[in-house]
Scaffold this active site. Sequence first.
Site, PDB file in Angstrom:
ATOM      1  N   ASP A  37      78.121  34.530  94.792  1.00  0.00           N
ATOM      2  CA  ASP A  37      77.396  35.659  94.204  1.00  0.00           C
ATOM      3  C   ASP A  37      76.550  36.413  95.214  1.00  0.00           C
ATOM      4  OD1 ASP A  37      78.449  35.076  91.646  1.00  0.00           O
ATOM      5  OD2 ASP A  37      76.860  33.598  91.287  1.00  0.00           O
ATOM      6  N   ARG A  38      76.935  36.330  96.474  1.00  0.00           N
ATOM      7  CA  ARG A  38      76.240  37.028  97.567  1.00  0.00           C
ATOM      8  C   ARG A  38      74.811  36.542  97.790  1.00  0.00           C
ATOM      9  NH1 ARG A  38      80.911  37.827  98.265  1.00  0.00           N
ATOM     10  NH2 ARG A  38      81.894  39.807  98.834  1.00  0.00           N
ATOM     11  N   LEU A  39      74.496  35.356  97.266  1.00  0.00           N
ATOM     12  CA  LEU A  39      73.175  34.757  97.508  1.00  0.00           C
ATOM     13  C   LEU A  39      73.276  33.891  98.761  1.00  0.00           C
ATOM     14  CD1 LEU A  39      72.115  33.824  93.862  1.00  0.00           C
ATOM     15  CD2 LEU A  39      71.558  35.871  95.179  1.00  0.00           C
TER      16      LEU A  39
END
Length: 256
Positions: free
Chosen positions: A219-221
């Site tokens: 999730d692009r974290l």
Amino acid sequence: MHNPQVRGSDAVDSPTPDPARLRRSYEGGELAEGALPADPLALFAAWFADVHAFGLPEPNAMVLATASADGVPSARTVLLKGYGPHGFRFFTNFTSDKGRDLAENPRAALVFPWHPMHRQVRVAGPVFELSRDESEAYFRTRPYGSRLGAWASEHQSGVIADRSVLERRFAELAERWPDPAAAPGAGAVAEGDAVPLPDFWGGYRVVPETIEFWQGRRDRLHDRIRYRRTALDDQGRPLDADPDAADRWVAERLSP
């Protein structure tokens, strides 16, 4: 062979992938503060070993970014040839674009783009030229052809008429400095004995003020951990480090 016909500034004769639709989810890795070593070079060594074991071609390939005195940036891929407390080392022609940039503005940034493992390392800091002895020692380990190639491309980044200019120069140099290992009855002759180190060629070390480790996450974290080193003197040595102790670093997490 298929040769696309360009009919406009960006037209092609067949659909091409839309970069905006190319994406993947990064899974499987993490960077947790509790598992971080005090010295970022220890983490770099571990990641470098991982990438090598993974089988990534040329894991020592890195993007080197420089800027001229008036701030014009440029970047290119070079090969890492050593690293340690005194910096990340690479070798090149001093008359090249990067050599001229570093003469005017001795700072650089490096990027190790280890995409298949969803990892990236960024390094930034001042740059220092290696001693002639250090450059000589490395130059003697290069294959015979690579050493001739350094001489053949004396004016690296300069415009030449065509490839034959290089090939002709290479042939002239091979005649001037024959490969001793190819001589009849030569046996195991050290290749480094044939071709001398050019005056216009040598090494640099990028002394890291910061080293950032990036690990792709879902999730692009993404995990981003940046190490900052204590202040350096004009020779790239830590100002407040104990002569007998490892450099002091501060590790901090960055927002992705």
